[in-house]
Design an enzyme around this catalytic site. Sequence first.
Site, PDB file in Angstrom:
ATOM      1  N   ASP A  49      96.285  -9.905  25.832  1.00 61.98           N
ATOM      2  CA  ASP A  49      96.340  -8.564  26.417  1.00 61.98           C
ATOM      3  C   ASP A  49      95.146  -7.736  25.970  1.00 61.98           C
ATOM      4  O   ASP A  49      94.535  -7.013  26.771  1.00 61.98           O
ATOM      5  CB  ASP A  49      97.656  -7.893  26.002  1.00 61.98           C
ATOM      6  N   GLU A 121      98.103 -13.892  30.190  1.00 64.43           N
ATOM      7  CA  GLU A 121      97.441 -13.278  29.034  1.00 64.43           C
ATOM      8  C   GLU A 121      97.338 -14.282  27.888  1.00 64.43           C
ATOM      9  O   GLU A 121      96.320 -14.301  27.170  1.00 64.43           O
ATOM     10  CB  GLU A 121      98.217 -12.038  28.598  1.00 64.43           C
TER      11      GLU A 121
END
Length: 229
Positions: A49, A121
């Site tokens: 992320d 991610e």
Amino acid sequence: MKLSAEISDFADRLGHRFRQPGLLIEALTHASLSSPTRPDNQRLEFLGDRVLGLVMAEALLGADPRAREGRLAPRFNALVRRETCAAVARDIGLGEVLKLGRSEMMSGGRRKEALLADAMEAVIAAVYVDAGFGAARDMVLQLWGARIGSVKADARDPKTALQEWAQARGLHPPHYDMVARSGPDHAPVFTIAAYLETGESEQASASSKRHAEQAAAQALLRRMETQNG
């Protein structure tokens, strides 16, 4: 560690040859299948992320050197949000290689937006750990591709945009009600209505309440802007 043919094909779609194949396996392993000897992808998702955010911030600054933070922020949010990550994951067939526990698999986990976004991610982080930021950046820019250049200058969430439209005209914020819920538990369909205090409303259906609210808000905002020029 040798990758299966299916996961090797997936790595080819990523455009990255892993020196540590175990990282890719970890990135594709959902918590429903984790064990003391088989780590899941949550830690990598946390890292990915942040890597994705840095790549997108850098790309947006480079694409529009004169843009101020107020214009960059909504574009950034549109590129890193869950929906976009899941869309990229679908583009490369990530769901097909997710490693899921039986219960998650039976409930349609390979199609779930949250699982796809988190795994995307985690894959970004796996490339970052395997080969550094440059490799992760190259992969992200390749996979996000035209999305970066075509992201709208005003990429606000539709609910936020409708609320700002209402407040600019002295109206109370819109409100949302669930009109109906249908479909099986593993694939529900929610129908949500968005209302303005003036009486105008629009409905929309989606696989989650959040998406249905956004779609209803977008439809109502589009109608109000058309009516009011």
